[in-house]
Every structure is written in structure tokens, then in C-alpha cells.
Design a protein around this motif. Sequence first.
Motif, short mmCIF file in Angstrom:
data_model
loop_
_atom_site.label_atom_id
_atom_site.label_comp_id
_atom_site.label_asym_id
_atom_site.label_seq_id
_atom_site.Cartn_x
_atom_site.Cartn_y
_atom_site.Cartn_z
N ARG A 264 12.55 11.55 -11.23
CA ARG A 264 11.97 10.89 -10.01
C ARG A 264 11.45 9.71 -10.14
NH1 ARG A 264 6.68 14.77 -10.22
NH2 ARG A 264 5.49 13.66 -11.52
N GLU A 265 11.69 8.79 -9.19
CA GLU A 265 11.19 7.31 -9.08
C GLU A 265 9.62 7.22 -8.99
OE1 GLU A 265 13.29 4.41 -8.83
OE2 GLU A 265 14.49 5.90 -9.75
N GLN A 266 9.28 6.06 -9.48
CA GLN A 266 7.77 5.64 -9.30
C GLN A 266 7.34 5.50 -8.05
OE1 GLN A 266 7.18 2.54 -11.98
NE2 GLN A 266 5.07 2.78 -12.04
N LEU A 267 6.18 5.83 -7.82
CA LEU A 267 5.55 5.74 -6.51
C LEU A 267 6.27 5.97 -5.02
CD1 LEU A 267 4.12 2.08 -6.85
CD2 LEU A 267 2.85 4.31 -7.49
N ASN A 268 7.00 7.13 -5.27
CA ASN A 268 7.81 7.52 -4.21
C ASN A 268 7.06 8.79 -3.49
OD1 ASN A 268 8.20 9.57 -5.97
ND2 ASN A 268 10.45 9.51 -5.88
N GLN A 269 5.66 9.30 -4.01
CA GLN A 269 5.51 10.39 -3.31
C GLN A 269 4.45 10.15 -2.17
OE1 GLN A 269 5.91 13.35 -5.55
NE2 GLN A 269 7.45 12.04 -6.10
N ILE A 270 4.17 9.09 -1.81
CA ILE A 270 3.26 8.87 -0.60
C ILE A 270 4.22 8.39 0.52
CG2 ILE A 270 1.14 7.90 0.26
CD1 ILE A 270 0.38 6.97 -2.74
N ASP A 271 3.95 9.39 1.54
CA ASP A 271 4.82 9.03 2.68
C ASP A 271 4.14 7.70 3.25
OD1 ASP A 271 6.56 11.01 2.55
OD2 ASP A 271 5.61 12.38 3.98
N GLY A 272 5.03 6.87 4.01
CA GLY A 272 4.52 5.78 4.55
C GLY A 272 4.48 4.39 3.74
N ALA A 273 3.86 3.45 4.36
CA ALA A 273 3.69 2.09 3.47
C ALA A 273 2.25 1.50 3.75
CB ALA A 273 4.67 1.30 4.08
N MET A 274 2.02 0.73 3.07
CA MET A 274 0.82 0.08 3.02
C MET A 274 0.81 -0.73 4.33
SD MET A 274 -1.81 -1.02 0.93
CE MET A 274 -1.37 -0.61 -0.54
N PRO A 275 -0.34 -0.79 5.08
CA PRO A 275 -0.39 -1.20 6.34
C PRO A 275 -0.46 -2.83 6.02
CG PRO A 275 -2.67 -0.41 5.66
CD PRO A 275 -1.68 0.10 4.72
N ARG A 276 0.07 -3.40 7.12
CA ARG A 276 0.19 -4.90 6.98
C ARG A 276 -1.36 -5.34 7.09
NH1 ARG A 276 5.61 -6.06 8.40
NH2 ARG A 276 5.57 -6.41 10.49
N LEU A 277 -1.36 -6.69 6.97
CA LEU A 277 -2.90 -7.29 7.11
C LEU A 277 -3.54 -7.43 8.44
CD1 LEU A 277 -3.36 -9.93 4.23
CD2 LEU A 277 -4.03 -7.48 4.22
N ASN A 278 -2.41 -7.47 9.52
CA ASN A 278 -2.92 -7.62 10.60
C ASN A 278 -2.78 -6.40 11.47
OD1 ASN A 278 -0.03 -7.19 10.85
ND2 ASN A 278 0.48 -8.91 11.94
N ALA A 279 -2.60 -5.43 10.81
CA ALA A 279 -2.68 -4.10 11.43
C ALA A 279 -3.24 -2.84 10.43
CB ALA A 279 -1.07 -3.61 11.60
N ILE A 280 -4.41 -3.34 9.88
CA ILE A 280 -5.09 -2.35 9.23
C ILE A 280 -5.69 -1.18 10.04
CG2 ILE A 280 -7.17 -1.92 7.65
CD1 ILE A 280 -5.17 -3.72 6.32
N PRO A 281 -5.49 0.15 9.95
CA PRO A 281 -5.87 1.14 10.79
C PRO A 281 -7.26 1.23 10.89
CG PRO A 281 -4.18 1.93 9.20
CD PRO A 281 -4.51 0.80 8.66
N SER A 282 -7.92 1.84 11.99
CA SER A 282 -9.33 2.01 11.94
C SER A 282 -10.00 3.00 11.02
CB SER A 282 -9.57 2.34 13.64
OG SER A 282 -9.03 3.72 13.77
N GLY A 283 -11.02 2.89 10.98
CA GLY A 283 -11.91 4.16 10.15
C GLY A 283 -11.29 4.01 8.71
N CYS A 284 -10.97 5.00 8.02
CA CYS A 284 -10.34 4.65 6.70
C CYS A 284 -8.76 4.17 6.71
CB CYS A 284 -10.29 6.38 6.00
SG CYS A 284 -9.28 6.15 4.47
N ALA A 285 -8.45 3.12 6.10
CA ALA A 285 -7.48 2.53 6.29
C ALA A 285 -6.06 3.49 5.69
CB ALA A 285 -7.07 1.34 5.68
N PHE A 286 -6.35 4.42 5.14
CA PHE A 286 -5.43 5.50 4.41
C PHE A 286 -5.12 6.60 5.23
CE2 PHE A 286 -4.19 8.62 1.25
CZ PHE A 286 -2.85 8.09 0.94
N HIS A 287 -5.79 6.62 6.49
CA HIS A 287 -5.55 7.77 7.31
C HIS A 287 -4.30 8.05 7.87
CE1 HIS A 287 -6.63 5.70 11.25
NE2 HIS A 287 -5.64 6.77 11.67
N PRO A 288 -3.52 7.21 8.28
CA PRO A 288 -2.32 7.56 8.76
C PRO A 288 -1.30 8.32 7.40
CG PRO A 288 -2.71 5.36 9.47
CD PRO A 288 -3.57 5.71 8.35
N ARG A 289 -1.50 8.05 6.52
CA ARG A 289 -0.83 8.55 5.20
C ARG A 289 -1.40 9.79 4.82
NH1 ARG A 289 0.83 3.56 1.69
NH2 ARG A 289 2.46 4.80 0.91
N CYS A 290 -2.71 9.95 4.82
CA CYS A 290 -3.50 11.06 4.10
C CYS A 290 -3.19 12.49 4.65
CB CYS A 290 -4.97 10.54 4.44
SG CYS A 290 -5.77 11.84 3.24
#
Length: 326
Positions: A264-290
Amino acid sequence: MSLLQVKNLVVEFPHRHGTLRALDDVSFDIAPGEILGVVGESGAGKSITGAAIIGLLEPPGRIAGGQILLEGERIDHLGFEQMRRIRGKRIGAIFQDPLTSLNPLQSVGRQLVETLQTHLPLNDRQARERAIALLKDTGIPAPEQRIDHYPHQFSGGMRQRVVIALALAAEPKLIVADEPTTALDVSIQAQIITLLKRICKQHGAAVMLITHDMGVIAETCDRVAVLYAGRVAEIGPVHEVINHPAHPYTAGLMAAIPDITQDREQLNQIDGAMPRLNAIPSGCAFHPRCPQTMDKCMKERPDLLGAGATRAACWLHADVPEREPA
Ligand code: SF4
């Protein structure tokens, strides 16, 4: 006393349409001689944290809040020239590409001797002897001859050894190493990490090791800070963070450490991607991927909370008592 204290650090990049916040309230410290790993995916803010500490933020990036203290003395507001002196003498820097740190037009010996004489009271003969000893320490074969060679006459791995010698020349208390092995052949990455660890210990230097590779952190560091979207998601002793990750993002990183028994490849287990700086999600920034998102996560941003023997910025730990590290 901590060697380095980073307190509530904020780094911003102003641009035509507003301001992007690359680091938002980042705090951690490094004890003398300690190796702190700073890990996260690309865009998490790892390299910007390192650049802010060594005073090399790319313009228009600027420290917009918080403090950086080296041995109790603030260094975040110093001018370029003052920071240049601190960089040579008290903080050594190692970058991904050794050629960033080396002048292609000077022999490595000349560069080492110049660095040594800028910061230490050594005559030419003493500085050359010291330079040869440093090259020998970093595993350069035949250092008496190699000292007069130019950077292009060394392989990538050997060049990074020269950079490590250069970073340690003035006996700094702290080395900031930003992805020091990423540009190197896989077969020599482990050698360079082992060297870095050994030689920094020998010289009594603490290390801030910035990497995207949790495997390197696991083998090298005393503690680790996991960054996500410009904030510390989790920080704690490395074996605790690895064995009992308290933040769902850390747990995802752990699951992504390559396992030689599985393909298995490295860092391939978390769905989605790190948010862009101009689109940090509200609340916990990780919530769309959590996988454990709750209502509160979307509205309120968690600060670091005691989570077992580590600290994690996650609402799952809002009411959990702290426990001592094993
Ligand atoms: Fe997941 Fe919520 Fe914790 Fe963020 S605060 S990591 S969304 S559980």
C-alpha cells in the motif's frame, strides 16, 4: 527552560484580494537536545513553520501574531541581518535540496572554513582542521582530499552530508531540517536520517525535523507535532502518538505508514485533500474528511485538549481526563 518556544504563531500572506492565513495559533516548544518531528500532508504548514523560525519566510509572508523565543529571547521580530547571524551561529538549517545551501562556485572546504571563521575565533589552519573533522564526522570518505572539491563533485547523499557538516559547523543549539532526505535516493535516505540523529546528539543539538513521512518520525523523534491546515492537530511523545493516536487525522496518517507486509502507498488512507488556505472549513478544519464528525465539529473550532498522554485539537477529547505517558 525550553530551547525554542513557539507561542500562538500566526503567519499570513497578504494578496490582492485579502489575506491568507497559513499558520493559525501554532504553539509548541523544543527542549535542549530533543528531536521534535513536525509532520503533515503537503500544505499543512510544516515548512512555513520552519521558515518562520529561521527567519526565511518567502515574501509577502509575514509573522502576523505570536512569538518565537530562542533560549528565552524573542527572535520573531529581528531584522534580516540579526536573523542571518542567529541562523549561522545558533540555528542550523538543512533543506530538501542540498544545492540550496551550497555555493556551486566555492569548494566545500572554503564554505566550511568561512562559516567556521564567521562564528568562531579560529585561524585558517584551525578552521581547516575543524572542517576536515566535521566532514569525517559526517561520513565523507577521504575528507583531507574531498575538502577541496566543489559541490558538483559530490553525489546527492554526500552533498547532504556536507550540508549537515555546514549546519553544525558553528555548534548551533538547534537544527531545523526541512525534508532533509526527500530529494535523495531511497537507498540512502535512512543513512542520512541515522547520521543526522547521531551527529546532532553528539553535538548536543536539538532538531526540528519537518517531514511528510511518519515512518521517519517513528524512527527518529522524541516527540511529534502533527499539523493540519495551519494548526497543531496533535502533539505528544512519539510512541504515544503512534500507538494511541488521539486525533482522527493522526490515526489516518498512522494507517498510511507503509507496511512491508502489505502493498500500500503512503498517505493514501485519508479520503479527501488538505483544504486550500482560501477555503478552510468552519469549526474543525478536518471535519469534511473526518469519519467521526459531530454537529459541534462543523461550528466550533477545538483548541488542543488533553487526550491521554498527548494533546489533540478534537472535540472527542472534550471531557477525557489526561493520563501519564507510559
Ligand atoms: Fe473529527 Fe470533530 Fe475531532 Fe475534528 S473535532 S477531528 S471533525 S471528531
